[in-house]
Design an enzyme around this catalytic site. Structure first.
Site, PDB file in Angstrom:
ATOM      1  CB  CYS A  94      -0.999  -0.049   1.143  1.00 38.53           C
ATOM      2  SG  CYS A  94      -2.440   0.961   0.789  1.00 38.53           S
ATOM      3  NE  ARG A 128      -8.984   6.039   1.848  1.00 38.00           N
ATOM      4  CZ  ARG A 128      -7.708   6.430   1.795  1.00 38.00           C
ATOM      5  NH1 ARG A 128      -7.405   7.685   1.539  1.00 38.00           N
ATOM      6  NH2 ARG A 128      -6.730   5.567   2.029  1.00 38.00           N
ATOM      7  CG  HIS A 193      -3.348  -2.736   3.486  1.00 37.95           C
ATOM      8  ND1 HIS A 193      -3.067  -1.416   3.677  1.00 37.95           N
ATOM      9  CD2 HIS A 193      -4.673  -2.842   3.392  1.00 37.95           C
ATOM     10  CE1 HIS A 193      -4.185  -0.754   3.692  1.00 37.95           C
ATOM     11  NE2 HIS A 193      -5.167  -1.580   3.531  1.00 37.95           N
TER      12      HIS A 193
HETATM   13  N1  GLN Z   1      -1.972   7.009   1.856  1.00 33.13           N
HETATM   14  C1  GLN Z   1      -2.105   6.152   0.717  1.00 33.13           C
HETATM   15  C2  GLN Z   1      -3.415   6.324  -0.021  1.00 33.13           C
HETATM   16  O1  GLN Z   1      -4.418   6.619   0.555  1.00 33.13           O
HETATM   17  C3  GLN Z   1      -1.881   4.701   1.135  1.00 33.13           C
HETATM   18  C4  GLN Z   1      -2.903   4.239   2.122  1.00 33.13           C
HETATM   19  C5  GLN Z   1      -2.540   2.983   2.846  1.00 33.13           C
HETATM   20  O2  GLN Z   1      -1.375   2.589   2.993  1.00 33.13           O
HETATM   21  N2  GLN Z   1      -3.568   2.388   3.375  1.00 33.13           N
HETATM   22  O3  GLN Z   1      -3.456   6.134  -1.209  1.00 33.13           O
END
Ligand code: GLN
Length: 244
Positions: A94, A128, A193
């Site tokens: 991630c 997201r 993850h």
């Molecule tokens: N901060 C990054 C994003 O939102 C990765 C997020 C994460 O590692 N969960 O894309």
């Protein structure tokens, strides 16, 4: 035999208990009588790539990524490149995965990445990309499935690099091209993850075998383990991905 793991930024990049993946690797080694050594490498610390077989970097919020990105380049870039070129296994998850690429662009700001693999990440307008995910992967000449969970705002697009796998269910790198993760030499980056390895014991064993090959010069045949709990976890993750 001995596997030497380097845990990069264990305090900054460990969202969703990415730490558990390391414990899982440790147990699978120790159950087979393979020695396992973990070294932590945080901000300001350098490492000698000759001393490690497997590098691990977990996920992080945008602010954690910003905090480590500059340090990563200043103190670890050359060693990371030497490790990759020298066949060390790398698993980046991630936020860690995003930092392997050229850059991560968000809110008018560009965070420079390590440039180890040809990919870029951009936080574009839109929701997201969250939810259970499954992908088909071919690592050892055999088609297998990875099942897990993704939660990222960044959309990653690959340049010349190859994806880790193809999305079966879920979003993957960007919700558009059907690719998930990246794979080059012994380096793997992925958005899956949390308990990625406990849910996909075969990937843990792939990493262990690759790391041991790096250390001892020969790819070992790993002794099978009693995996009924791991199989159940994998099935449950697959089922969740099918339901969406
Ligand atoms: N901060 C990054 C994003 O939102 C990765 C997020 C994460 O590692 N969960 O894309």
């Amino acid at each position: 035999m001995k596997l030497r793991l380097l845990s990069l930024y264990p305090d900054q990049m460990n969202i969703y208990a990415d730490r558990g993946n390391i414990l899982f690797l440790q147990h699978r080694c120790e159950w087979r009588g393979i020695e396992f050594e973990v070294t932590r490498c945080g901000p300001g610390q350098r490492f000698d790539p000759a001393n490690y077989d497997l590098l691990y970097m977990g996920g992080g919020q945008d602010r954690d990524q910003k905090a480590v990105a500059r340090d990563l380049i200043e103190t670890k870039q050359a060693s990371m490149r030497a490790a990759k070129d020298g066949g060390v296994a790398v698993l980046a998850v991630c936020g860690g995965y995003q930092l392997l690429g050229e850059s991560y662009e968000l809110e008018g700001e560009t965070i420079a990445g390590l440039g180890l693999v040809d990919l870029k990440t951009i936080r574009e307008p839109g929701p997201r990309l969250i939810g259970p995910v499954s992908i088909s992967v071919n690592l050892d000449g055999e088609e297998k499935v990875l099942a897990g969970f993704e939660n990222h705002g960044g959309r990653t697009r690959l340049g010349q690099a190859s994806p880790l796998g193809k999305v079966i269910h879920g979003h993957g790198n960007n919700g558009e091209d059907g690719f998930e993760g990246v794979r080059e030499d012994n380096l793997i980056g992925t958005y899956l993850h949390g308990p990625l390895l406990p849910k996909n014991a075969w990937l843990a064993d792939h990493l262990i075998a690759t790391g041991l090959e790096h250390h001892h010069g020969e790819r070992p045949e790993l002794e099978p383990l009693e995996d009924s709990l791991e199989t159940a976890a994998h099935e449950a993750a697959l089922k969740a991905a099918r339901k969406g």
